[in-house]
Design a protein around this motif. Structure first.
Motif, PDB file in Angstrom:
ATOM      1  N   HIS A 130      94.685   3.800  73.794  1.00 53.32           N
ATOM      2  CA  HIS A 130      94.955   5.179  74.189  1.00 53.32           C
ATOM      3  C   HIS A 130      96.288   5.673  73.632  1.00 53.32           C
ATOM      4  O   HIS A 130      96.480   6.880  73.435  1.00 53.32           O
ATOM      5  CB  HIS A 130      94.944   5.289  75.714  1.00 53.32           C
ATOM      6  CG  HIS A 130      94.886   6.699  76.225  1.00 53.32           C
ATOM      7  ND1 HIS A 130      96.008   7.420  76.575  1.00 53.32           N
ATOM      8  CD2 HIS A 130      93.827   7.533  76.411  1.00 53.32           C
ATOM      9  CE1 HIS A 130      95.647   8.627  76.974  1.00 53.32           C
ATOM     10  NE2 HIS A 130      94.333   8.726  76.883  1.00 53.32           N
ATOM     11  N   ARG A 139      88.645  10.802  70.818  1.00 53.68           N
ATOM     12  CA  ARG A 139      88.123  10.324  72.104  1.00 53.68           C
ATOM     13  C   ARG A 139      88.086   8.801  72.075  1.00 53.68           C
ATOM     14  O   ARG A 139      87.947   8.191  71.018  1.00 53.68           O
ATOM     15  CB  ARG A 139      86.724  10.892  72.358  1.00 53.68           C
ATOM     16  CG  ARG A 139      86.666  12.423  72.321  1.00 53.68           C
ATOM     17  CD  ARG A 139      85.244  12.940  72.424  1.00 53.68           C
ATOM     18  NE  ARG A 139      84.374  12.341  71.414  1.00 53.68           N
ATOM     19  CZ  ARG A 139      83.053  12.510  71.390  1.00 53.68           C
ATOM     20  NH1 ARG A 139      82.461  13.263  72.304  1.00 53.68           N
ATOM     21  NH2 ARG A 139      82.334  11.938  70.451  1.00 53.68           N
ATOM     22  N   ASP A 150      87.331   7.804  77.586  1.00 53.76           N
ATOM     23  CA  ASP A 150      86.527   9.014  77.768  1.00 53.76           C
ATOM     24  C   ASP A 150      85.065   8.670  78.023  1.00 53.76           C
ATOM     25  O   ASP A 150      84.377   9.385  78.756  1.00 53.76           O
ATOM     26  CB  ASP A 150      86.642   9.902  76.528  1.00 53.76           C
ATOM     27  CG  ASP A 150      88.062  10.380  76.293  1.00 53.76           C
ATOM     28  OD1 ASP A 150      88.550  11.207  77.084  1.00 53.76           O
ATOM     29  OD2 ASP A 150      88.693   9.894  75.330  1.00 53.76           O
ATOM     30  N   ASP A 167      87.449   9.388  66.674  1.00 52.91           N
ATOM     31  CA  ASP A 167      87.253   8.565  67.877  1.00 52.91           C
ATOM     32  C   ASP A 167      87.715   7.135  67.628  1.00 52.91           C
ATOM     33  O   ASP A 167      87.766   6.654  66.484  1.00 52.91           O
ATOM     34  CB  ASP A 167      85.775   8.537  68.274  1.00 52.91           C
ATOM     35  CG  ASP A 167      85.307   9.841  68.907  1.00 52.91           C
ATOM     36  OD1 ASP A 167      86.142  10.763  69.061  1.00 52.91           O
ATOM     37  OD2 ASP A 167      84.107   9.944  69.229  1.00 52.91           O
TER      38      ASP A 167
END
Length: 463
Positions: free
Chosen positions: A349, A355, A383, A438
């Protein structure tokens, strides 16, 4: 007493040879002149790796695999009803369990540095091994992951120093003879063997009591359970952690855009230098401080140690980038305890992304049952979460726990989760829904890494 030293020139067979520890032991035995072959339950990257190293590996466990065998080595994950273990018993073939073999290989070393704890063992022992090599201390090494800088998971060096990852599963580390113990943390895990956290603490205390009077223990000083263990020792002890009350600690921490940390490293209030890591995440700071402390105690040059740690590029299957497809970065991590998974996703993260996807393969029915509440929240920073079927590993399905139960509980917590029982299901869902930018992280110590492999293979076929 069966001892490995009596079997040079004879045929050794290893059941479960592709395991993270067994594969390394197989390599180490070959390097030391033993004749080794083995068997494993399925094809995989480690089976292929061992074959490329010249070690014969059969897929499948069969009685005929024991023909002409003088010594049988097995892991605790191979249960007594396994056909090869049954054949060994029927034929009276001498045998050793993995932990006994590792203990024997460590005998008679002047120094044995053993890294233990619930999380971080492999990365820390990998960092320590590379650092000691770079500092010219020529260690012999056995750890549970592949480090390119030392040529794999094992290294045969001098007979002065042995570096080992000390696994607490089945109390296997009690066969070791440590002179230096590094304790990373203590959390609930392997609850198919341990009753509870108190049982775990008692077993770690037994491990620390294996230290000689002039031995040394180094522990994570921010963990009260670890501090309690250190306080019960008569041997010299040191602590590491973020708190300035520790002997070794970082200051002035900064992160670059890819979450690589830079920090000043202090020992007992004195700044020793600044370290920039090549591996991402906050947890890597702890691992690096632990490795530095151990190297320092073992007499490594401090400046060279810091340079080596800055050059450390990680351990395979530890937040390892396996490929980029359609603009999506796909990683794999061996983490299987919920806390490990949470830490890995926090690292992901921190990196630039659109995402974040977590693809979890829960590991063993007993772990899922005992840590159920931790499992259902450990991916909440992501997510999207995909949950595959549970990897049974050494266990039989008890019939009272299933991944669908995890998915239902996660949905009740508001987590965007999808049940993807097979790797094909997971791959198809990912490719239908991921977007450029992503990040996907597959999580687990079973065979979830095969999902990464098949995504790569299918991408090449469609290129």
């Amino acid at each position: 007493m069966v001892h490995i030293k009596d079997f040079k020139g004879k045929q050794i067979h290893m059941t479960g040879i592709a395991g993270s520890s067994m594969s390394g032991l197989a390599e180490m035995l070959v390097k030391q002149g033993y004749n080794v072959k083995g068997s494993d339950g399925a094809e995989g990257y480690m089976v292929e790796y061992l074959r490329k190293k010249g070690i014969p590996v059969k897929v499948g466990h069969f009685a005929e695999n024991l023909d002409g065998v003088d010594l049988h080595i097995y892991t605790a994950a191979i249960l007594p009803d396994n056909i090869e273990r049954q054949t060994v018993a029927e034929r009276g073939i001498p045998s050793l369990e993995r932990k006994e073999l590792l203990g024997q290989l460590m005998e008679n070393y002047t120094h044995a540095a053993c890294v233990c704890g619930t999380h971080g063992k492999t990365t820390t022992s990998g960092m320590l091994a590379q650092t000691l090599v770079d500092c010219g201390l020529d260690p012999t090494v056995h750890i549970g992951g592949m480090v390119d800088a030392i040529g794999g998971s094992t290294r045969v060096g001098s007979h002065e120093l042995f570096v080992a990852e000390a696994c607490e599963f089945n109390a296997s580390f009690l066969t070791m003879s440590p002179t230096l113990a590094v304790i990373m943390n203590l959390e609930e895990d392997h609850l198919d063997y341990y009753r509870d956290i108190n049982h775990i603490k008692e077993t770690f205390a037994k491990f620390l009591n294996l230290l000689p009077d002039d031995g040394i223990a180094i522990g994570f000083g921010d963990d009260p359970k670890v501090v309690e263990l250190l306080n019960g020792l008569k041997q010299r002890t040191y602590t590491f952690g973020f708190n300035e009350n520790n002997h070794y600690y970082p200051q002035n921490i900064e992160y670059d855009e890819l979450a690589h940390a830079s920090f000043d490293i202090f020992k007992e209030g004195k700044k020793l230098g600044r370290l920039k890591l090549g591996v991402p995440g906050k947890i890597q700071i702890v691992d690096a401080i632990a490795a530095f402390a151990a190297a320092d105690v073992l007499g490594a040059d401090q400046k060279l140690a810091m340079e080596s740690l800055s050059n450390f590029k990680g351990v395979h299957r530890r937040f390892e980038l396996t490929g980029v497809y359609d603009g999506v970065e796909v990683y794999h991590d061996y983490g299987h305890n919920p806390q490990e998974m949470e830490q890995v996703l926090q690292t992901a993260h921190m990196r630039p992304h659109n995402r974040l996807w977590a693809v979890m393969q829960p590991h063993t029915y007993s772990r899922v049952k005992r840590l159920f509440n931790d499992y259902i929240t450990c991916t909440e920073i992501a997510d999207f979460t995909l949950v595959t079927d549970i990897c049974a590993a050494r266990e039989k399905d008890p019939g009272d726990i299933h991944s669908i139960m995890l998915v239902d509980a996660m949905q009740e917590k508001g987590i965007n989760v999808t049940y993807a029982p097979t790797f094909d299901d997971a791959e198809n869902y990912l490719k239908a829904h991921w977007e450029p930018g992503d990040i996907v992280v597959t999580l687990g110590c079973g065979d979830i890494n095969k999902l990464n492999i098949q995504i790569e293979e299918h991408s090449k076929q469609n290129a």
